[in-house]
Design a protein around this motif. Structure first.
Motif, PDB file in Angstrom:
ATOM      1  N   ASP A 138       0.822  -1.217   0.000  1.00 46.59           N
ATOM      2  CA  ASP A 138       0.000   0.000   0.000  1.00 46.59           C
ATOM      3  C   ASP A 138       0.848   1.255   0.000  1.00 46.59           C
ATOM      4  N   VAL A 139       2.007   1.180   0.603  1.00 49.53           N
ATOM      5  CA  VAL A 139       2.897   2.325   0.752  1.00 49.53           C
ATOM      6  C   VAL A 139       4.310   1.765   0.820  1.00 49.53           C
ATOM      7  N   ALA A 140       5.301   2.570   0.421  1.00 48.73           N
ATOM      8  CA  ALA A 140       6.666   2.043   0.368  1.00 48.73           C
ATOM      9  C   ALA A 140       7.676   3.071   0.846  1.00 48.73           C
ATOM     10  N   LEU A 141       8.743   2.573   1.447  1.00 51.91           N
ATOM     11  CA  LEU A 141       9.910   3.375   1.791  1.00 51.91           C
ATOM     12  C   LEU A 141      10.889   3.267   0.631  1.00 51.91           C
ATOM     13  N   LEU A 142      11.125   4.383  -0.065  1.00 48.49           N
ATOM     14  CA  LEU A 142      11.956   4.371  -1.264  1.00 48.49           C
ATOM     15  C   LEU A 142      13.057   5.412  -1.147  1.00 48.49           C
ATOM     16  N   ARG A 143      14.199   5.100  -1.742  1.00 55.59           N
ATOM     17  CA  ARG A 143      15.345   6.013  -1.721  1.00 55.59           C
ATOM     18  C   ARG A 143      15.661   6.501  -3.126  1.00 55.59           C
ATOM     19  N   GLY A 144      16.153   7.728  -3.201  1.00 56.78           N
ATOM     20  CA  GLY A 144      16.514   8.309  -4.483  1.00 56.78           C
ATOM     21  C   GLY A 144      15.448   9.260  -4.987  1.00 56.78           C
ATOM     22  N   GLU A 145      15.750   9.907  -6.111  1.00 51.49           N
ATOM     23  CA  GLU A 145      14.812  10.849  -6.711  1.00 51.49           C
ATOM     24  C   GLU A 145      13.755  10.088  -7.502  1.00 51.49           C
ATOM     25  N   LEU A 146      12.484  10.297  -7.165  1.00 50.88           N
ATOM     26  CA  LEU A 146      11.378   9.637  -7.853  1.00 50.88           C
ATOM     27  C   LEU A 146      10.652  10.655  -8.718  1.00 50.88           C
ATOM     28  N   ARG A 147      10.458  10.305  -9.976  1.00 52.83           N
ATOM     29  CA  ARG A 147       9.809  11.238 -10.908  1.00 52.83           C
ATOM     30  C   ARG A 147       8.526  10.660 -11.501  1.00 52.83           C
ATOM     31  N   SER A 148       8.004   9.614 -10.900  1.00 53.00           N
ATOM     32  CA  SER A 148       6.796   9.000 -11.439  1.00 53.00           C
ATOM     33  C   SER A 148       5.576   9.853 -11.127  1.00 53.00           C
ATOM     34  N   PRO A 149       4.797  10.225 -12.153  1.00 53.96           N
ATOM     35  CA  PRO A 149       3.578  11.014 -11.902  1.00 53.96           C
ATOM     36  C   PRO A 149       2.493  10.200 -11.209  1.00 53.96           C
ATOM     37  N   ASP A 150       2.684   8.881 -11.137  1.00 52.00           N
ATOM     38  CA  ASP A 150       1.680   8.014 -10.524  1.00 52.00           C
ATOM     39  C   ASP A 150       1.827   7.913  -9.011  1.00 52.00           C
ATOM     40  N   LEU A 151       2.907   8.475  -8.454  1.00 51.07           N
ATOM     41  CA  LEU A 151       3.183   8.320  -7.031  1.00 51.07           C
ATOM     42  C   LEU A 151       3.157   9.653  -6.297  1.00 51.07           C
ATOM     43  N   LEU A 258      15.062   9.853   1.466  1.00 45.70           N
ATOM     44  CA  LEU A 258      14.236   8.699   1.822  1.00 45.70           C
ATOM     45  C   LEU A 258      12.806   9.193   1.935  1.00 45.70           C
ATOM     46  N   VAL A 259      11.905   8.561   1.183  1.00 43.51           N
ATOM     47  CA  VAL A 259      10.517   9.027   1.137  1.00 43.51           C
ATOM     48  C   VAL A 259       9.559   7.878   1.406  1.00 43.51           C
ATOM     49  N   LEU A 260       8.381   8.236   1.870  1.00 37.86           N
ATOM     50  CA  LEU A 260       7.241   7.330   1.838  1.00 37.86           C
ATOM     51  C   LEU A 260       6.489   7.626   0.544  1.00 37.86           C
ATOM     52  N   ALA A 261       6.082   6.592  -0.177  1.00 40.57           N
ATOM     53  CA  ALA A 261       5.394   6.781  -1.457  1.00 40.57           C
ATOM     54  C   ALA A 261       4.159   5.902  -1.529  1.00 40.57           C
ATOM     55  N   TRP A 262       3.123   6.414  -2.212  1.00 36.54           N
ATOM     56  CA  TRP A 262       1.901   5.646  -2.440  1.00 36.54           C
ATOM     57  C   TRP A 262       1.262   6.127  -3.736  1.00 36.54           C
ATOM     58  N   HIS A 263       0.284   5.390  -4.221  1.00 43.31           N
ATOM     59  CA  HIS A 263      -0.321   5.698  -5.516  1.00 43.31           C
ATOM     60  C   HIS A 263      -1.153   6.972  -5.467  1.00 43.31           C
ATOM     61  N   ARG A 264      -0.999   7.764  -6.514  1.00 45.18           N
ATOM     62  CA  ARG A 264      -1.808   8.970  -6.666  1.00 45.18           C
ATOM     63  C   ARG A 264      -3.166   8.597  -7.269  1.00 45.18           C
ATOM     64  N   GLY A 265      -4.227   9.116  -6.701  1.00 43.07           N
ATOM     65  CA  GLY A 265      -5.550   8.922  -7.280  1.00 43.07           C
ATOM     66  C   GLY A 265      -6.238   7.649  -6.860  1.00 43.07           C
ATOM     67  N   ALA A 266      -5.490   6.587  -6.587  1.00 36.34           N
ATOM     68  CA  ALA A 266      -6.123   5.328  -6.192  1.00 36.34           C
ATOM     69  C   ALA A 266      -6.608   5.433  -4.746  1.00 36.34           C
ATOM     70  N   PRO A 267      -7.620   4.652  -4.377  1.00 35.65           N
ATOM     71  CA  PRO A 267      -8.068   4.662  -2.977  1.00 35.65           C
ATOM     72  C   PRO A 267      -6.909   4.263  -2.061  1.00 35.65           C
ATOM     73  N   ALA A 268      -6.503   5.184  -1.202  1.00 30.46           N
ATOM     74  CA  ALA A 268      -5.353   4.933  -0.330  1.00 30.46           C
ATOM     75  C   ALA A 268      -5.807   4.271   0.959  1.00 30.46           C
ATOM     76  N   HIS A 269      -4.907   3.497   1.542  1.00 30.94           N
ATOM     77  CA  HIS A 269      -5.211   2.885   2.833  1.00 30.94           C
ATOM     78  C   HIS A 269      -5.442   3.995   3.854  1.00 30.94           C
ATOM     79  N   PRO A 270      -6.499   3.904   4.643  1.00 32.31           N
ATOM     80  CA  PRO A 270      -6.823   4.995   5.570  1.00 32.31           C
ATOM     81  C   PRO A 270      -5.787   5.230   6.663  1.00 32.31           C
TER      82      PRO A 270
END
Length: 286
Positions: A138-151, A258-270
């Motif tokens: 549902d959510v992730a700990l990711l490292r580095g520069e993220l450029r995905s418009p989906d996250l 270091l970031v927390l990331a999750w999907h943009r637009g999709a129903p997110a875990h509350p």
């Protein structure tokens, strides 16, 4: 023709196994039937998903794009039919390596104290998005520069880089190291989820030899065996101690977000906002 879950399962089996024969064995079906199922899916989508020109099948560009969508769809279905989800919806936290460093255990313990009704499942997934793209977390700990418009991302901290060297090497005898000190050695690069690339070095002064690995275990083994050196962040020595490996500060490489990331637009875990709050609290208390 109406598409069914079996079409998605058939395609993913073929994508993972690389041949119709192995995929058919895995699914306990015949090769002709599996080939028909794949053709039905391709006809429905109007694109070729698999290149059949070689004995070892390869996904087309459309097939690679559809693979993540199919995996995410099946993961959602599996979650919906999981009887455990009726009792409590776990928050699945993915990471490709090191999680939250030395704050990982405090995060899990504090979460259990504050949210006993919502299990926090820590999952290591050797993938650039730690399973987000496939719907595994549902959510992730990711490292580095993220450029995905989906996250959507939330910056937690920036970690200093460290050099990772064989413990019996001359490099291990120094208090700190620079990028140039590592150049004579082969460099181990995690090509799946690592944050180190040859772009860290000036173009004229890069290591001549690269050892490519696909996960943290392979990376650590290559360095411990004296075959390579590596670069990581300050979280790694806190999570991965090894008698044959030494960690030294790297003085001239930029820190890693270091970031927390999750999907943009999709129903997110509350419970994601609660996870963000707790992670920030632990970072501030360090």
């Amino acid at each position: 023709m109406t598409m069914e879950l079996r079409h998605l399962r058939a395609f993913l089996a073929i994508a993972e196994e690389g041949t119709i024969t192995r995929a058919a064995t895995r699914l306990h079906t015949g090769q002709p039937a599996l080939s028909r199922t794949l053709r039905q899916l391709e006809t429905h989508l109007g694109v070729r998903l698999v290149d059949r020109s070689t004995h070892h099948l390869e996904l087309t560009a459309a097939g690679r794009a559809f693979r993540d969508r199919a995996a995410a769809a099946l993961a959602a279905v599996d979650t919906a039919f999981d009887p455990r989800s009726l009792a409590a919806l776990p928050l699945r936290l993915g990471h490709p390596w090191a999680a939250l460093g030395d704050l990982t255990l405090p995060l899990l313990r504090r979460w259990d104290e504050e949210h006993p009704g919502v299990p926090l499942e820590l999952r290591r997934v050797d993938d650039r998005t730690a399973g987000l793209a496939q719907g595994k977390v549902d959510v992730a700990l990711l490292r580095g520069e993220l450029r995905s418009p989906d996250l959507v991302t939330e910056l937690l901290l920036r970690e200093e880089r460290v050099a990772v060297v064989p413990a019996d090497s001359d490099l291990a005898g120094r208090d700190k190291l620079a990028l140039a000190d590592l150049t004579p050695w082969p460099i181990a690069l995690n090509t799946v989820a690592g944050t180190t690339t040859l772009d860290l070095w000036p173009a004229a002064a890069r290591p001549r030899t690269v050892i490519e690995v696909t996960n943290t275990d392979e990376w650590l083994t290559a360095i411990a065996a004296g075959r390579a050196v590596g670069i990581s962040t300050s979280a790694t020595p806190r999570m991965h101690t090894h008698p044959a490996i030494a960690y030294r500060p790297l003085t001239d490489a930029p820190p890693v977000p270091l970031v927390l990331a999750w999907h943009r637009g999709a129903p997110a875990h509350p419970a994601i906002p609660d996870l963000i709050r707790l992670a920030h609290e632990l970072v501030a208390e360090r």
